[in-house]
Design a protein around this motif. Sequence first.
Motif, PDB file in Angstrom:
ATOM      1  N   ASN A1137       0.829  -1.214   0.000  1.00  0.00           N
ATOM      2  CA  ASN A1137       0.000   0.000   0.000  1.00  0.00           C
ATOM      3  C   ASN A1137       0.859   1.258   0.000  1.00  0.00           C
ATOM      4  O   ASN A1137       0.462   2.289   0.526  1.00  0.00           O
ATOM      5  CB  ASN A1137      -0.963  -0.002   1.180  1.00  0.00           C
ATOM      6  N   HIS A1138       2.026   1.167  -0.591  1.00  0.00           N
ATOM      7  CA  HIS A1138       2.870   2.336  -0.789  1.00  0.00           C
ATOM      8  C   HIS A1138       2.279   3.204  -1.906  1.00  0.00           C
ATOM      9  O   HIS A1138       1.679   2.685  -2.858  1.00  0.00           O
ATOM     10  CB  HIS A1138       4.290   1.891  -1.165  1.00  0.00           C
ATOM     11  N   PRO A1139       2.395   4.535  -1.808  1.00  0.00           N
ATOM     12  CA  PRO A1139       1.852   5.390  -2.881  1.00  0.00           C
ATOM     13  C   PRO A1139       2.361   5.036  -4.262  1.00  0.00           C
ATOM     14  O   PRO A1139       1.611   5.129  -5.249  1.00  0.00           O
ATOM     15  CB  PRO A1139       2.301   6.796  -2.452  1.00  0.00           C
ATOM     16  N   ASN A1140       3.602   4.623  -4.361  1.00  0.00           N
ATOM     17  CA  ASN A1140       4.134   4.243  -5.666  1.00  0.00           C
ATOM     18  C   ASN A1140       3.389   3.028  -6.219  1.00  0.00           C
ATOM     19  O   ASN A1140       3.108   2.939  -7.420  1.00  0.00           O
ATOM     20  CB  ASN A1140       5.622   3.939  -5.554  1.00  0.00           C
ATOM     21  N   THR A1141       3.055   2.087  -5.345  1.00  0.00           N
ATOM     22  CA  THR A1141       2.315   0.901  -5.775  1.00  0.00           C
ATOM     23  C   THR A1141       0.934   1.276  -6.295  1.00  0.00           C
ATOM     24  O   THR A1141       0.425   0.674  -7.253  1.00  0.00           O
ATOM     25  CB  THR A1141       2.200  -0.084  -4.600  1.00  0.00           C
ATOM     26  N   ILE A1142       0.315   2.268  -5.669  1.00  0.00           N
ATOM     27  CA  ILE A1142      -1.003   2.716  -6.134  1.00  0.00           C
ATOM     28  C   ILE A1142      -0.917   3.208  -7.577  1.00  0.00           C
ATOM     29  O   ILE A1142      -1.767   2.870  -8.415  1.00  0.00           O
ATOM     30  CB  ILE A1142      -1.526   3.829  -5.209  1.00  0.00           C
TER      31      ILE A1142
END
Length: 1407
Positions: A1137-1142
């Motif tokens: 749930n890291h912003p980059n993963t989003i």
Amino acid sequence: MLLHTRNVASMSALSMRRNVKPGTSPPALAASGGRLTSPRVADNHSSMPAAKEGVPLQKNGTATNQDTTTSHVNGDTLKGENGLINGIAAIGDSQEHARPIDEAADEQEVVVIQETGFTVKIHAPGVEPFDLQVSSQEMVQEIHQVLMDREDTCHRTCFSLQLDGNVLDNFAELKSITGLCEGAVIKVVEEPYTVREARIHVRHVRDLLKSLDPSDAYNGVDCSSLVFLHVITEGDITDGSLLDTRRRKRRSDSIDCTPPEYILPGSKELPLLPLQPQAQDNRLPQSLKVMTLSGWNPPPGSRKMKGDLLYLYVVTMEDRHVSITAATRGFYVNQSTTETFNPKPAIPSFLSHSLVELLGQISPIFKKNFSALQRKRTLRHPFERVPTPFQVYSWIAPQTEHTIDCVRAEDAYTSRLGYEEHIPGQTRDWNEEIQTTRELPKKNLPERLVRERAIFKVQSDFVAAATRGAMAVVDGNVMAINPGEDSKMQMFIWNNIFFSLGFDVKDHYKEFGGDSAAYAATALDLAGVRAYSALDTEGLYTLGTAVIDYRGYRVTAQSIIPGILEREQEHSVVYGSIDFGKTVVSHPKYLELLEKTAVPLKILRHKVLNENAEAVELCSAVECKGIVGNDGRYYILDLLRTFPPDVNFLPVAMSAPGAKPPGKEVTKAEVHRSLPVEPEMLEFARNHRHSLCCLRQELLEAFVDHRYLRFMEHAALQLVEREAYALEQGGSSVETQRLLVEAGAHELQPDVGLSGQLLAAVAEAQGDEKSKDVIRKACSAIGSVSESSFDIRFNLDVFSPGVRFPEESEPEVQTQRQLIHDVASFLLSRQIPGLVHDCLEHSSLPMDGATLTEALHQRGINLRYLGILARLLERPHFVSRVQQGHFLPRMVVSEIILRSAKHIFKAYLQGVEMSGLSVAVSHYLNCLFSSFPNPVAHLPVDELTARRRRNRRRNRNLASNDNTVWASLTPSDLWKQICSESLEYFGYTLHCDGVEQAVEKHGLQKVSLLREFCLKSGVQLLLREFNMDSRQRPAFIEEDILNIFPIVKHVHPKATDAFHFFQSGQVKVKQGFLKEGYELISEALNLFNNVYGAMHPEICTCLRLLARLNYILGDHVEALGNQQKALLMSERVLGYNHPNTIMEYTHLALYCFANGQISVALKLLYRARYLMLTVCGENHPETAALDSNIGLVLHGVTEYDLSLRFLEKALENNVRYHGLKSLKVALSHHLLGRVYSSKAEFRSALQHEKETYTIYKNQFGESHENTRESSEFLRKLTQQAVALQRTMNDLYSNGMGSNASLTQLQIAPPTLTSILEQMNMINGILFIPLSPSDLEKLRAEMQRRQSLQDALFQSTSITLCSSTNPSPSSPMSILSKPHGTATSTTDAHTTTTTTKASATAFQEDAS
């Protein structure tokens, strides 16, 4: 040690597990045309483009002053100075990575290595012979790894590879083996076991049995981490058969489009269970009940003489209890029981070289389930299985079943000290490994790759060992080397690593802030180690260093200098000071080495007085110590003052430029007069809890760049005056006159064209004495240490209270003090407002605390300025621009609250012993987040009565002096402490009495706050729903606290050559050379894989950009494959749930839609929105783009009502963040108009499209293409509305029985092609038609800018600031050929504009 030194580079890469599918190429270390193919996970998904053959890598002979090689993964930005020689990246050494070189070494070797690929036949026992494609550059060990991963040979570990009867050396390259060629037969020969090989075999079998078990990932061990993409997509989206099936499901009748209720716009419920979705068939086949080491171990002497190595105890699924002997020849069942020892073979006897084969003989269920398990394992994407280089922890996890595991038990009690695969039978000498790898040769590319791979592997192993050791120290499992001291003053040695605690030992930091200064000094020292390690200066050595925060304690782990423990510190230090400047010594060799680092680190060589009032020369801060180890190496340590002090947070008496000697009082008026800041900024200069605050390296770089522009301005203005006179006399060239008059008429701005031409003019004017005087005055005006050239450096000791300077250097000291004040003022007046401007203009869009921290650090802003940033956002100038509910003020205040709570939590945990941790943590969380007014900590009675006995072991546990003060904490007390901490540390006044008031006043979200706090403090919670709004019962109980993980900071080694390739590829892409850029970035990916292995954030960045380029070039299938890898890797190395993963989910959804996988695209977008809600809520600019994507896909599958809900939320966010007249708002109105027209609600459609037309007309005029298109759409809507009205009138007049009129109005659903075009626009991919004449003009513009940049770099040795170089994120639209592209970045990911005659699109940021 010599053997280890020889093989450390080879072994470092081999210790990473490789996962290769049958029939695919194994990992390779091979070169082709000057490139090295990666030892990557080769699989059926892989497809890497090849570069041109025979292109040599060239040495960049031009050294630059600056070469910032800082990676920002989230922002797609690899900042640095690129070198391109005829389109090929120039791999050379800049002074940022300086090392001593002579003239012979300066001309590095040009290496061209041709790759030779061939196929060999493998003959393994028990399986059919099979072919294996290999590369001549591989090592034999890599074939071992392939065989240990194949489904049919994975159960074998103890074997040798033989060619024509000769055993192959594991560390030999295939090209060096005589007779190994196409079609050669390699036999797998079983070898006798040893105790070590038997243990490795048992461990490998255990790993195979647990290969699909996520327990290790939940528990944060063995570099396992979580991945959920396969659950979301229900399989591999690149699988050919699934792809065809999904493409046939194109419309709503075959697609379940209904989103979960909790992700719908405006939903108040946000459950936590969907964070970790479980597959429907997640039950794994169980092969064994128990497999563990037997209690009969070790074998008695009589059995050792007969070949017994160890004994295993196994319980099969048939409930059969057996004892197994591991002997030199293999494994067999013996006749021992739990009560009787009988090592004789059981009857019937069966000896197998493989434990798996033996278990298959005695248990049919094992044979069946093990085969099914391995089949499932090989179906998983390899990126789901390979270990990550550094451990990633999950802040929330389900309750997993705790099963018997012999390997886990052995690891816990032995810490792997005796069974390291790298160096069997001894502990690792970490310092020798770290320094030896840095001494490996680096003259050419292959040598540098081997060296960097070894450095990275040793560093990752060191960090893992340091983390285990630090946890053992805090848990009280390591004996101190000074057990008689107080627990906070104790030091430890474990596994050849030195551990110390972040407390002020013997009042060493008493004058600087005590424990607060000691705590901060560890992080500052690590920053200094990072800076010097990045320079890679030959002959200068730093220690392996890691800083671990665990259970409220800060532990510093360092490698041990040889001989340091055998002598006193004052006898060891030959350079620097051990008492903060009271006694100072110097050393010529250290001065020589440190002088090489002075230019890139901007450190001024200076003199200080020692205790005898003698001048001593230094090239660092006095705290920097130089110690010559027994190995003859020159070590530097205590690098906490590598960068200048931050005078904004120093005591007044220390920070005044004209600071008087100690004992003399300085008035506030004197300080105000001396501070070079605006009057309204004076409130920012204040005391901090410690006086070790330092500026960041990024700030120094930005400041030097800014001063360079001022230098150019001063020189240009003086030359204008000279040329004005020359103009009257007719003695100046027309071009020089134009440039200088233009510079004099306007303040110089960071424009590459003007700066480059001015620089050339200034350089041209340096020939005569008058021009030298101009340069001299400009240098004096900007504080240059040189009178003849631009050179900004800092004296690190000018504000150190115990340091004295010679009288003759007092003017220079005053100048240096003023210069440091200028940097601090620059931070306040330029960098902080600049960050706010970037966020308001949406060029920087942090989503959570981690990305906000990264954005601050990129501009050189320390986190202690968060309060200043928050107060700045409350000023009228910004309040008028920051709309109600803007994400930035909310995020800044949230970070202040959470960091204040973390500071309090650190001290809170130190007063809790191990037995009360879960109760204490749950009580703290209730006080912090729960609405329950009176939470009570219930400590078990038996633990209270046992405390007295435990207190007798004070020296064995840091928290043994436990008391129950923590149990009396109340929510009101905690929030009072948070407000006090916010004011004291950040200088920001919080007006919050509790969490409810904070949430309501600042628009915060409890779920996001909980996630952030757990990530910052290392708390792992049970995955369940927490009712934090309940006032009847507390939200958290003792069983909700599963674990506390360490927070680890360490040095991140860089792959410098890969870095240069990536930068060069980015530049090529920006210039429009897509294919050339693609090849360079592919080469960067290969080199990154060579250095980092299969998993790393920078590899993720490469894959993302390659996927974007694949998509633009029309290869949608390849884009899908690369983006899937990028998403898998982001989940693994950054977090699910890291912003980059989003953002990776969003990109993958676009490529899935382009490939016809509409259902999968929707699932990915739903997942991205859910993760976005948990991270930052739905009021964020990125949510607007995400909602627009969801609305478009739902529109495409005729789910109009759902589509409208998401598009209306997107419009709301676009209005909030971009304004009513924004082009993004116009696009949102247009999308809504299209959906309403599809529903035949033409009144609403006309209303929205009129808004679109009005905005376009006001922005571009009536003749613009977008305005005309909107006008045409309005006309069609009007016609359809009129037709509908006529139809309705006919129905009313003729009666409802007439269907003739209804058939006249047919509204066709939108085509998927039109939906894809709109999605491209939303995601920043713009197709713009260009005529051949337009392309020629753009080519000319590109060549002009390139020539200006060339002049900029060639005309002088002065390095231009980074703002004059187009950064990887700066807008620049240049095209090179009809199929080329230009790039403009609008967010943290690349936004691309490409030419295609058949498609037209528009976006605000490309206007």
